[in-house]
Design a protein around this motif. Structure first.
Motif, PDB file in Angstrom:
ATOM      1  N   ALA A  34     -34.411  -0.911 -34.283  1.00  0.00           N
ATOM      2  CA  ALA A  34     -34.324   0.532 -34.062  1.00  0.00           C
ATOM      3  C   ALA A  34     -33.509   1.200 -35.162  1.00  0.00           C
ATOM      4  CB  ALA A  34     -33.711   0.820 -32.689  1.00  0.00           C
ATOM      5  N   ARG A  73     -35.707   1.462 -38.280  1.00  0.00           N
ATOM      6  CA  ARG A  73     -36.736   2.497 -38.138  1.00  0.00           C
ATOM      7  C   ARG A  73     -36.122   3.890 -38.224  1.00  0.00           C
ATOM      8  NH1 ARG A  73     -38.731  -0.956 -34.027  1.00  0.00           N
ATOM      9  NH2 ARG A  73     -37.788   0.365 -32.435  1.00  0.00           N
ATOM     10  N   ARG A 129     -43.604  -0.794 -25.926  1.00  0.00           N
ATOM     11  CA  ARG A 129     -42.206  -1.193 -26.118  1.00  0.00           C
ATOM     12  C   ARG A 129     -42.127  -2.089 -27.348  1.00  0.00           C
ATOM     13  NH1 ARG A 129     -39.249   0.028 -21.557  1.00  0.00           N
ATOM     14  NH2 ARG A 129     -40.506   0.442 -19.709  1.00  0.00           N
ATOM     15  N   ASP A 130     -41.027  -1.975 -28.080  1.00  0.00           N
ATOM     16  CA  ASP A 130     -40.889  -2.797 -29.279  1.00  0.00           C
ATOM     17  C   ASP A 130     -40.436  -4.205 -28.916  1.00  0.00           C
ATOM     18  OD1 ASP A 130     -38.154  -2.668 -28.759  1.00  0.00           O
ATOM     19  OD2 ASP A 130     -37.731  -1.249 -30.368  1.00  0.00           O
ATOM     20  N   ASN A 132     -37.327  -1.830 -26.229  1.00  0.00           N
ATOM     21  CA  ASN A 132     -37.079  -0.391 -26.192  1.00  0.00           C
ATOM     22  C   ASN A 132     -38.392   0.378 -26.136  1.00  0.00           C
ATOM     23  OD1 ASN A 132     -34.218  -0.785 -26.640  1.00  0.00           O
ATOM     24  ND2 ASN A 132     -34.718  -1.192 -28.776  1.00  0.00           N
ATOM     25  N   ILE A 140     -41.288   2.973 -26.978  1.00  0.00           N
ATOM     26  CA  ILE A 140     -41.728   3.700 -28.164  1.00  0.00           C
ATOM     27  C   ILE A 140     -42.844   4.640 -27.750  1.00  0.00           C
ATOM     28  CG2 ILE A 140     -41.046   1.862 -29.754  1.00  0.00           C
ATOM     29  CD1 ILE A 140     -43.963   1.062 -29.930  1.00  0.00           C
ATOM     30  N   SER A 141     -43.291   5.471 -28.678  1.00  0.00           N
ATOM     31  CA  SER A 141     -44.192   6.564 -28.317  1.00  0.00           C
ATOM     32  C   SER A 141     -45.654   6.163 -28.196  1.00  0.00           C
ATOM     33  CB  SER A 141     -44.059   7.703 -29.340  1.00  0.00           C
ATOM     34  OG  SER A 141     -44.269   7.221 -30.650  1.00  0.00           O
ATOM     35  N   TYR A 143     -48.800   2.981 -32.127  1.00  0.00           N
ATOM     36  CA  TYR A 143     -49.351   1.783 -32.755  1.00  0.00           C
ATOM     37  C   TYR A 143     -50.418   1.181 -31.855  1.00  0.00           C
ATOM     38  CZ  TYR A 143     -49.780  -3.023 -34.368  1.00  0.00           C
ATOM     39  OH  TYR A 143     -50.277  -4.234 -34.806  1.00  0.00           O
ATOM     40  N   PRO A 169     -37.157   7.119 -26.656  1.00  0.00           N
ATOM     41  CA  PRO A 169     -38.009   6.357 -27.580  1.00  0.00           C
ATOM     42  C   PRO A 169     -37.202   5.826 -28.754  1.00  0.00           C
ATOM     43  CG  PRO A 169     -39.073   8.422 -26.960  1.00  0.00           C
ATOM     44  CD  PRO A 169     -37.665   8.486 -26.443  1.00  0.00           C
ATOM     45  N   ALA A 170     -37.472   4.560 -29.124  1.00  0.00           N
ATOM     46  CA  ALA A 170     -36.713   3.926 -30.189  1.00  0.00           C
ATOM     47  C   ALA A 170     -37.361   4.097 -31.554  1.00  0.00           C
ATOM     48  CB  ALA A 170     -36.556   2.435 -29.887  1.00  0.00           C
ATOM     49  N   ASP A 171     -38.541   4.713 -31.606  1.00  0.00           N
ATOM     50  CA  ASP A 171     -39.222   4.860 -32.893  1.00  0.00           C
ATOM     51  C   ASP A 171     -39.056   6.256 -33.478  1.00  0.00           C
ATOM     52  OD1 ASP A 171     -40.732   5.955 -30.864  1.00  0.00           O
ATOM     53  OD2 ASP A 171     -42.658   5.375 -31.720  1.00  0.00           O
ATOM     54  N   ARG A 172     -38.127   7.028 -32.964  1.00  0.00           N
ATOM     55  CA  ARG A 172     -37.833   8.324 -33.560  1.00  0.00           C
ATOM     56  C   ARG A 172     -36.383   8.690 -33.264  1.00  0.00           C
ATOM     57  NH1 ARG A 172     -41.861  11.051 -29.328  1.00  0.00           N
ATOM     58  NH2 ARG A 172     -40.419  11.844 -27.757  1.00  0.00           N
TER      59      ARG A 172
END
Length: 556
Positions: free
Chosen positions: A95, A98, A143-144, A148, A150-151, A154, A512-515
């Protein structure tokens, strides 16, 4: 006389050639497996920051030892990514990684690690147990690898064979949901046998009750059989107004805030029509984006409810997006650091981040655009495709000696300290005259968050730095925050000298862990609360010009 003129011209040409040669550089590296072995035949792409043309994206393949090399690169800032076959995928980023993707500059050497991807396989059948052929499917990561959320952007796609069997391979480790009939409405794909029907999620459900699947590196999840429901969905359709170029229309699922469909609409004199089929009952949001370099535009997000019937006659009106332009200047003072580093303006990037508040029940789920642009050799920059919201500016700097001293707009009447207030843009506004002033003498701080004896750290943390001086309470460039790595490490660079208060805060499990979340210091009320909390924690440190503090311990 002619001989002298000829020699002079040759001298000028040599200088010009030398200048061109010295302005170019090399980036090298190696692609390896997680065991350290070089991987041959992998594709490495190098993209210039803010690239708007294909010519600014370069690619090459690794040799037998996994090595790669890019020559003749302009002095700019780049990002690198790798892809390849044999079921290898890039190693997942944490995280923290990213949140702040690595930037690459000429002269650097990279090591890019790839790992074995995972597998999901199963069979799609109808209610009678018969295998369904040519069924389009998707595996969507929710989830990653660290668990966590994510949105859900992917995804990987595949289809069933003549027995109804499918197989996803080369999946990045994480948690996935799998759905059958990932065609219309879920992408602007070719026609299939199942157009107009609603998707079915594993095992035989809707999105809200889909079963999640955990995928590991090199692992295989088998028996993911889907009993296809074959239910007819509904349509959402309408027209575009004000479109001058080709447009992407996005359909978002409000409960999950995920983009579940994208429709590409070619430009037409009347703006063009769009439609999505196979949409199940629920709350959605729809937005149109025109990303053309010459005429970027977007519509306002529209909420739509599908309940037992088609939704027709929607009108999405596109309006021009805004821009911010200005320049970066470096104060010409005698270097205060022992090892001064020459500043290449072209190796600086400027980013505009939207200021986002906690989302209310009826607020849009689509996010305003962010933008990042490179600075040219004159210090000029331009950030495009911005929405009519408040933005904050941030820099990625090429060396550790520099810090942001001020951000202002001199052309405003009166001159505005936008480092403190940010920039509130109007639709289509072209805001210029922004000046970002840099100074030398930056400090840095690296350390680790430590839990009290007998307790554990939260799974996700961020560390905040707050200026301790009362006179700097509203000096926003002095505030900073970083995501902590899984082992508790944090690192700050490019800090203005001065006294700081440090504070470690947990991150909500559902964030969210991707932003990146908007920094707490951007909000005046939250900033006051933050200072009081930090003063009570009493974790203070003073950083002198050019000081490099390592191994600092911060008690949580």
């Amino acid at each position: 006389m002619k001989l002298h003129l000829l020699m002079f011209l040759l001298f000028v040409l040599c200088l010009s050639s030398l200048a061109q040669t010295t302005s170019k550089g090399v980036i090298t590296g190696r692609v390896v497996s997680d065991e350290g072995a070089g991987l041959a035949g992998m594709t490495v792409r190098l993209t210039a920051t803010g690239a708007s043309r294909l010519g600014q994206i370069r690619s090459t393949s690794t040799d037998d030892e996994g090595n790669f090399r890019f020559d003749g690169l302009p002095s700019q800032v780049y990002s690198a990514d790798v892809s390849g076959g044999r079921a290898y995928v890039p190693a997942p980023k944490s995280a923290a990684e990213r949140a702040e993707p690595r930037r690459v500059r000429i002269g650097e050497s990279l090591t890019l690690t790839m790992i074995r991807g995972g597998v999901i396989t199963g069979r799609v059948t109808n209610s009678g147990g018969e295998g369904l052929i040519a069924m389009p499917l998707a595996a969507i990561m929710v989830r990653d690898a660290e668990g966590n959320p994510i949105s859900g952007q992917y995804n990987r796609q595949t289809g069933t064979d003549d027995r109804g069997i499918y197989r996803f391979y080369g999946l990045t480790p994480g948690t996935y949901i799998v759905l059958a009939n990932y065609g219309n409405p879920y992408w602007d794909s070719q026609a299939s046998l199942y157009d107009g029907e609603a998707p079915t999620y594993y095992p035989s459900s809707t999105r809200d009750t889909a079963v999640e699947l955990h995928v590991t590196s090199g692992g295989e999840v088998t028996g993911v059989d889907i009993k296809y429901r074959g239910e007819r969905g509904h349509a959402i359709s309408g027209k575009l107004t004000g479109a001058k170029e080709s447009v992407n229309v996005e359909l978002l699922h409000v409960p999950t805030q995920a983009v579940i469909a994208t429709k590409y609409v070619a430009a037409r004199d009347d703006g063009g029509a769009f439609d999505f089929f196979g949409v199940i009952d629920g709350e959605y949001e729809i937005i149109a984006r025109q990303d053309a370099a010459e005429s970027p535009a977007a519509s306002l997000p529209r909420r739509v409810t599908v309940k037992g019937a088609d939704v027709t006659g929607m009108d999405l009106r596109l309006s021009p997006l805004a821009t911010i332009s200005g320049r970066v200047v470096v104060e010409t003072t005698q270097s205060v650091c022992d090892k001064p580093v020459r500043t290449m303006l072209e190796e600086i990037t400027v980013a505009a981040r939207p200021e986002e508040k906690p989302r209310g029940e009826n607020d849009p789920v689509s996010r305003p655009n962010s933008a990042e642009g490179a600075v040219n050799d004159k210090g000029e920059f331009e950030l495009r495709k911005l929405n009519s919201v408040r933005y904050r500016l941030a820099l990625n700097l090429p060396n550790e000696n520099l810090f942001v001293k001020s951000v202002s707009q001199a052309t405003a009447k009166p001159a505005t300290d936008i480092g403190r207030s940010g920039v509130l843009l109007k639709q289509g506004e072209k805001l210029g005259g922004v000046t970002i002033t840099l100074a030398e003498g930056a400090a840095s701080l690296r350390g680790k968050v430590s839990a009290k004896e007998g307790s554990r750290l939260p799974s996700r943390l961020r560390v905040l730095m707050i200026p301790a001086e009362a006179t700097a309470a509203d000096d926003l460039p002095r505030y900073s925050e970083k995501i902590v790595t899984s082992d508790g490490v944090f690192s700050f660079t490019n800090l203005a000298p001065g006294r700081y208060l440090l504070l470690a805060r947990g991150i909500a499990d559902d964030a969210p862990a991707d932003r990146l979340p908007s920094p707490a210091a951007w909000d005046a009320a939250e900033r006051l609360k933050l200072r009081k909390e930090a003063e009570a924690a009493k974790n203070e440190i003073e950083l002198k010009a050019c000081q490099r503090v390592k191994d600092h311990v911060l008690k949580f």
